[in-house]
Scaffold this active site. Structure first.
Site, short mmCIF file in Angstrom:
data_model
loop_
_atom_site.label_atom_id
_atom_site.label_comp_id
_atom_site.label_asym_id
_atom_site.label_seq_id
_atom_site.Cartn_x
_atom_site.Cartn_y
_atom_site.Cartn_z
N LYS A 30 -34.04 -3.65 13.86
CA LYS A 30 -32.64 -4.06 13.99
C LYS A 30 -32.42 -5.51 13.57
O LYS A 30 -31.53 -5.81 12.78
CB LYS A 30 -32.19 -3.87 15.44
CG LYS A 30 -30.74 -4.29 15.71
CD LYS A 30 -29.76 -3.43 14.95
CE LYS A 30 -28.33 -3.74 15.29
NZ LYS A 30 -27.37 -3.00 14.47
N HIS B 104 -21.24 1.62 -17.94
CA HIS B 104 -22.07 0.64 -18.62
C HIS B 104 -23.55 0.86 -18.32
O HIS B 104 -24.32 -0.09 -18.25
CB HIS B 104 -21.63 -0.78 -18.23
CG HIS B 104 -20.25 -1.11 -18.68
ND1 HIS B 104 -19.92 -1.33 -19.99
CD2 HIS B 104 -19.10 -1.23 -17.97
CE1 HIS B 104 -18.63 -1.59 -20.08
NE2 HIS B 104 -18.10 -1.53 -18.86
N LYS C 202 -26.12 2.77 3.97
CA LYS C 202 -26.25 3.61 5.16
C LYS C 202 -27.02 4.89 4.85
O LYS C 202 -27.88 5.31 5.62
CB LYS C 202 -24.86 3.97 5.70
CG LYS C 202 -24.17 2.85 6.44
CD LYS C 202 -24.85 2.57 7.76
CE LYS C 202 -24.48 1.20 8.30
NZ LYS C 202 -25.16 0.10 7.62
N GLU D 3 -21.91 -0.49 0.99
CA GLU D 3 -22.26 -0.22 2.38
C GLU D 3 -22.55 1.27 2.61
O GLU D 3 -23.49 1.63 3.33
CB GLU D 3 -21.15 -0.71 3.31
CG GLU D 3 -21.32 -0.39 4.79
CD GLU D 3 -22.53 -1.04 5.42
OE1 GLU D 3 -22.83 -0.70 6.57
OE2 GLU D 3 -23.20 -1.87 4.77
N GLU E 277 -30.82 4.01 4.33
CA GLU E 277 -31.65 3.50 5.41
C GLU E 277 -31.91 4.51 6.52
O GLU E 277 -32.90 4.37 7.24
CB GLU E 277 -31.06 2.21 5.99
CG GLU E 277 -29.70 2.31 6.62
CD GLU E 277 -29.16 0.94 7.03
OE1 GLU E 277 -29.92 -0.04 7.06
OE2 GLU E 277 -27.95 0.85 7.32
N ARG F 107 -36.17 -3.06 18.02
CA ARG F 107 -36.69 -4.23 17.31
C ARG F 107 -38.00 -3.93 16.59
O ARG F 107 -38.49 -4.76 15.81
CB ARG F 107 -36.89 -5.39 18.28
CG ARG F 107 -35.64 -5.83 19.00
CD ARG F 107 -35.94 -7.01 19.91
NE ARG F 107 -36.38 -8.15 19.13
CZ ARG F 107 -35.57 -9.07 18.61
NH1 ARG F 107 -34.27 -8.97 18.80
NH2 ARG F 107 -36.04 -10.08 17.92
N CYS G 292 -40.31 -8.03 16.30
CA CYS G 292 -40.92 -7.32 17.41
C CYS G 292 -40.15 -7.58 18.69
O CYS G 292 -39.30 -8.46 18.76
CB CYS G 292 -42.37 -7.77 17.59
SG CYS G 292 -43.35 -7.65 16.08
N ASN H 107 -43.63 -12.56 18.52
CA ASN H 107 -42.64 -12.11 17.54
C ASN H 107 -42.47 -13.23 16.53
O ASN H 107 -42.11 -14.35 16.90
CB ASN H 107 -41.31 -11.81 18.23
CG ASN H 107 -40.19 -11.51 17.25
OD1 ASN H 107 -40.43 -11.01 16.15
ND2 ASN H 107 -38.97 -11.82 17.64
N GLY H 108 -42.73 -12.96 15.26
CA GLY H 108 -42.60 -13.99 14.24
C GLY H 108 -43.72 -13.90 13.22
O GLY H 108 -44.47 -12.92 13.18
N TRP I 51 -43.18 -4.43 15.09
CA TRP I 51 -42.80 -4.12 13.71
C TRP I 51 -43.80 -4.87 12.86
O TRP I 51 -43.80 -6.11 12.82
CB TRP I 51 -41.37 -4.57 13.43
CG TRP I 51 -40.86 -4.13 12.09
CD1 TRP I 51 -40.26 -2.96 11.77
CD2 TRP I 51 -40.90 -4.89 10.87
NE1 TRP I 51 -39.93 -2.93 10.44
CE2 TRP I 51 -40.30 -4.10 9.86
CE3 TRP I 51 -41.37 -6.16 10.53
CZ2 TRP I 51 -40.18 -4.54 8.54
CZ3 TRP I 51 -41.26 -6.60 9.22
CH2 TRP I 51 -40.66 -5.78 8.24
#
Length: 622
Positions: free
Chosen positions: A617, A518, A499, A495, A502, A27, A2, A100-101, A74
């Site tokens: 983020k 395979h 991208k 990567e 997300e 955030r 957050c 935040n946490g 968040w």
């Protein structure tokens, strides 16, 4: 994850809080709110949704308070609705705070507080903190019989008592109705910065919310708190031991965090990569003498060159950069290397032998899992290096030494310029260690010269943005994609898939190209997009064979190839080219078109590129 901001000064607080929350919205953006203290009354205004929803709610309403706390959330504990939005008040109405946490022992504390007669109104772990402070403020510490000493600030004492009962992580901004000129901040495991202005103070989760008002800041360490009045502040541990903190200069400007003429921060940061990479490399690479000077670890380089094993630990995009690093350290420096997910490393019983170096990689320097991995490695005797972007971040301060990326603030949730800089720093380090071990001066010099040429080569890739947009437009109706690469371009495939997932919400899977047969080849259907990184390399002929396997089953091949390679055209339904470079440095170039592909796909599908759903983020909670 957050965002917190608090203001105590002489200006109206609410506009400063709202503007700060906008800068912190990357955030978290599930809900937002502010608490304003004027006289002896705390006024809470909060709502589900983004900062714009909060602005709409308070539009046209006057506000003259010069003391306030803001929060953008968040969600972890409790649904992202108005009830669970921060700031939260305690059961007496005296205490308000933003958090935040994650409080790991909240359930036990909540049960005890309910038995003590404290009611709860929300589903969050944060309300436990507010009620615990409120309980100690009202009753003293009935657990051990403590009460404030004569002359001690009762509000500060109650905060200290509560914090010593918490397990987990927190960044906190706290106010009390009986102390209308006192703001308290506290930190453990979540970032918190104090900005020092003229007759004003700002607490925030990161410097982006502060830099408009001041460039002077103090970075709190774990288990520290700060008590602020309009004319002064003092810092101490949560056990009431005074600590002296050094003022730091915030190393970026307001201009760097503005959108300028770009539609999205992600596009801005993709476009900034040539300049960002030049800044990252600047003053560090001496091509003439085939040397690399990384100031933060220069005193450790001799020991690094003698190391027996390197462990790289990271999460998400940084993990993909670490995987490139594994290839580089083994190929160029001939040092055994392995990559660990930080979230797994912390819960294993990892073998850390004498002579092991651990490199922790995190853009923010606050990633909770990576920080826990750092602590685990240090406990076991490893030398731990940090590779971070944010100056003064927790990982930067916790590790034995480290290297800053120096690419400026990265606001977009989907990391771009940090990835290319992480790979560049790992390449510099691998080349320097290789030169000290076995790599010839000529070979090291050639690699460094090619590294210095990459910013200009990135420019030419960026020039293909419109063509890449057309490729995205032709394929965005497909719900399943494959990204395939070999050798150093296998991490780039991972990567690229990340991208796309997300920000466009398209299911994508990244694989080593040879592994496709395979099992995953069963997924190939007519027209299914398969993105191949097939640049000129030691695996070139092999990956051509993998492309043929997809084509034979009706898949659509989108190929990232090398400029001037006429042969590759016959295998590509869609072709994107990158300039030629040495194989070890190709990931810095081949990642760029995949960033653009994901960006355009997300925009064309109508998604908010900078605020993808369910993501934030900086992952500062477990």
């Amino acid at each position: 994850m957050c965002g917190i901001i608090a203001y105590l000064g002489q200006k109206p607080a609410r506009p400063i809080l709202i503007e700060g929350l906008k800068r912190l919205e990357y955030r978290g953006y599930d809900s937002a709110g502010v608490a304003l203290l004027g006289g002896d009354e705390i006024r809470i205004q909060k709502t589900a949704g983004r900062i714009s929803a909060l602005e709409d709610m308070i539009a046209g309403e006057a506000s003259s308070e010069t003391f306030g706390i803001g929060h953008t959330r968040w969600a972890t504990h409790g649904a992202p609705n108005t009830k669970n939005a921060h700031p939260h008040t305690d059961y007496t109405g005296k205490i308000a705070l933003a958090h935040n946490g994650i409080i790991e022992n909240y359930a036990t504390l909540k049960k005890w507080l309910i038995n003590e007669g404290c009611p709860f109104q929300t589903d969050t772990d944060t309300e436990v903190v507010a009620n615990l402070i409120g309980y100690f403020y009202k009753h003293g510490n009935s657990i051990n019989g403590d009460t404030p000493a004569d002359g001690q600030n009762k509000f500060e004492w109650a905060v200290q008592q509560a914090l010593n009962e918490l397990y987990g992580s927190y960044g906190l901004a706290i106010m009390c109705a009986d102390y209308p000129d006192t703001l308290i901040g506290a930190k453990k495991g979540s970032p918190l910065i104090l900005g020092l202005g003229e007759n004003e103070y700002i607490i925030a989760s990161d410097a982006s919310a502060i830099v408009e008002h001041t460039t002077q800041a103090i970075y709190l360490a774990d288990n520290e708190m700060v008590t602020i009045t309009p004319t002064s502040f003092h810092t101490k541990t949560i056990d009431n031991v005074a600590v002296t903190k050094e003022r730091k200069e915030i190393e970026f400007s307001l201009e760097q965090i503005e959108l300028a003429d770009f539609d999205h921060y992600m596009l801005k940061e993709i476009s900034e990569q040539p300049v960002a990479l030049q800044t990252c490399l600047g003053g560090r690479v001496d091509v003439k003498n085939a040397r690399v000077v990384l100031g933060g670890i220069q005193s450790n380089v001799r020991d690094l060159a003698r190391t027996k094993r390197i462990i790289l630990t990271a999460c998400g995009t940084a993990w993909h950069a670490a995987l490139v690093g594994e290839f580089l350290f083994e190929q160029l420096a001939r040092i055994p290397a392995e990559v660990e997910y930080a979230s797994e490393f912390r819960y294993r019983n990892p073998i850390i032998e004498d002579g092991t170096i651990v490199i922790a990689i995190s853009q923010s320097g606050e990633t909770a899992d990576t920080l826990a991995a750092v602590e685990q490695a240090k406990e076991r005797g490893a030398t731990v290096l940090g590779l971070v972007n944010v100056v003064g971040s927790t990982i930067a301060r916790t590790t034995d030494a480290g290297v800053y990326l120096r690419v400026g603030p990265e606001i977009g949730v989907a990391s771009t310029k940090a990835f290319t800089a992480q790979v560049a720093v790992l390449a510099m380090l691998a080349i320097e260690l290789g030169r000290r071990r076995h790599l010839s001066t000529d070979s090291a010099g050639a690699l460094l010269a090619e590294l210095m040429a990459l910013p200009q080569k990135i420019e030419s890739v960026l020039g293909q943005s419109d063509a890449i947009k057309q490729i995205a437009e032709a394929n965005i109706d497909r719900d399943n994609w494959l990204f395939l690469g070999r050798g150093l371009n296998y991490p780039v495939a991972l990567e690229g898939a990340l991208k796309l997932k997300e920000i466009s919400y398209i299911h994508a899977e990244g694989l080593p190209a040879a592994e496709m047969k395979h099992g995953p080849i069963a997924l190939i259907t007519d027209g299914m997009p398969a993105v191949f990184i097939a640049t000129k390399s030691s695996n070139y002929e092999k990956i051509i064979g993998n492309i043929e396997e997809v084509r034979a089953r009706g898949g659509k091949t989108i190929v990232v190839g090398t400029e001037g390679d006429e042969n590759i055209k016959q295998y590509a339904d869609e072709l994107i080219t990158v300039p030629d470079t040495t194989e070890q440095l190709q990931p810095i170039l081949t990642a760029i078109p995949l960033q653009l592909l994901a960006y355009h796909a997300a925009v064309l599908r109508g998604h908010d590129v900078d605020k993808p759903r369910n993501l934030a983020k900086s992952v500062t909670v477990e």
